[in-house]
Design an enzyme around this catalytic site. Sequence first.
Site, PDB file in Angstrom:
ATOM      1  N   LYS A  63       5.881  -5.166  -4.162  1.00  0.00           N
ATOM      2  CA  LYS A  63       5.871  -6.486  -4.326  1.00  0.00           C
ATOM      3  C   LYS A  63       6.088  -6.461  -6.075  1.00  0.00           C
ATOM      4  CE  LYS A  63       2.635  -8.640  -2.178  1.00  0.00           C
ATOM      5  NZ  LYS A  63       0.999  -9.480  -1.566  1.00  0.00           N
TER       6      LYS A  63
HETATM    7  C1  E4P Z   1       0.539 -12.685   0.370  1.00  0.00           C
HETATM    8  O1  E4P Z   1       1.146 -11.860  -0.157  1.00  0.00           O
HETATM    9  C2  E4P Z   1      -0.420 -13.207  -0.850  1.00  0.00           C
HETATM   10  O2  E4P Z   1      -1.292 -12.203  -1.333  1.00  0.00           O
HETATM   11  C3  E4P Z   1      -1.750 -13.654  -0.282  1.00  0.00           C
HETATM   12  O3  E4P Z   1      -1.083 -14.469   0.742  1.00  0.00           O
HETATM   13  C4  E4P Z   1      -2.532 -14.760  -0.921  1.00  0.00           C
HETATM   14  O4  E4P Z   1      -3.305 -15.091  -0.289  1.00  0.00           O
HETATM   15  P1  E4P Z   1      -3.694 -15.971  -0.945  1.00  0.00           P
HETATM   16  O5  E4P Z   1      -3.744 -17.650  -1.667  1.00  0.00           O
HETATM   17  O6  E4P Z   1      -5.120 -16.813   0.018  1.00  0.00           O
HETATM   18  O7  E4P Z   1      -5.450 -15.261  -2.064  1.00  0.00           O
END
Ligand code: E4P
Length: 294
Positions: free
Chosen positions: A113
């Site tokens: 990522k």
């Molecule tokens: C996924 O890859 C993200 O890190 C995640 O969905 C973030 O979600 P949030 O907005 O609830 O922190």
Amino acid sequence: MLANKPRTKILVDGGDPEETQRVKELIGFVDGQTTNPSLIAKNPEIRRLLASGHTLSPRQENDEYKKIVRSISPLVGEAGVSIEVFSETGTPAEEMLAQGEEMFSWIPNAYIKYPCTHEGLRAAQLSVARGIRVNITLCFSQDQAAAVYAATKGSKEPVYVSPFVGRLDDHGENGMDLVRNIRNMYKNGDGHVLVLAASIRHIDHLLASFALDVELATVPAKVLEEWAAKTFPMPDRDFNYKAVDIGGRSLRAIDYKELDLEVPWQSFDIAHELTNTGIQKFVADYRSTLRRPA
Ligand code: E4P
């Protein structure tokens, strides 16, 4: 257990292998997993360490992260485990790439990522050229998703882009509109980027993702448990997504933009305030696990 698997691949959005195992038993499968620095800081083992007065050095944090993804890796299917590099606003692409290369060697099914910034996209471009699978996170605009497409063109592996639905909702905008707009824009493309609906907060986000036929959705265990408790509802033909926030207020629509996917990625306007605040939050959560310098 779920009788008919949806076409959308389901990933667990978390940082705890036991939770992934629990969801797997509940649903019958887990296609993949996404992690991030905030979720890793919430891992029960890391919390136990911190609660007992321990703090971690960056190397120890890295080792803990590796341990966690190595436990999750064999539990999930072909959507893999997304592992996030540590990046601050000014982290250069080469530094992210060095982390990405190391993390990619941790498990056989890793996706790395990178944030949807200029340097994050440069790191992604360098990564796909080396055969590293990538997931571009903190995506809040159609321009950003267009830039992801253009920067990773030619990738032999599928590339993920993660539009953050819930955080756009929190901001008063209809996050599901962004997902739909990206899906529609990519219909003009070569299919190398898959949409991963992220920041899913409730069952309606999940059902809307199914209705839009997105390729992947990453979902907190709490939402999946609620979906299971309701015996896995699916959207029917008349499914109508109600774009309201938690307080019932209407969310602003996000209009579709005509964008040319064939222009250089640097020509898209990829700046977004929520990407920057997202990076800052990840940095703060990562640092909360670290030993303070003496
Ligand atoms: C996924 O890859 C993200 O890190 C995640 O969905 C973030 O979600 P949030 O907005 O609830 O922190």
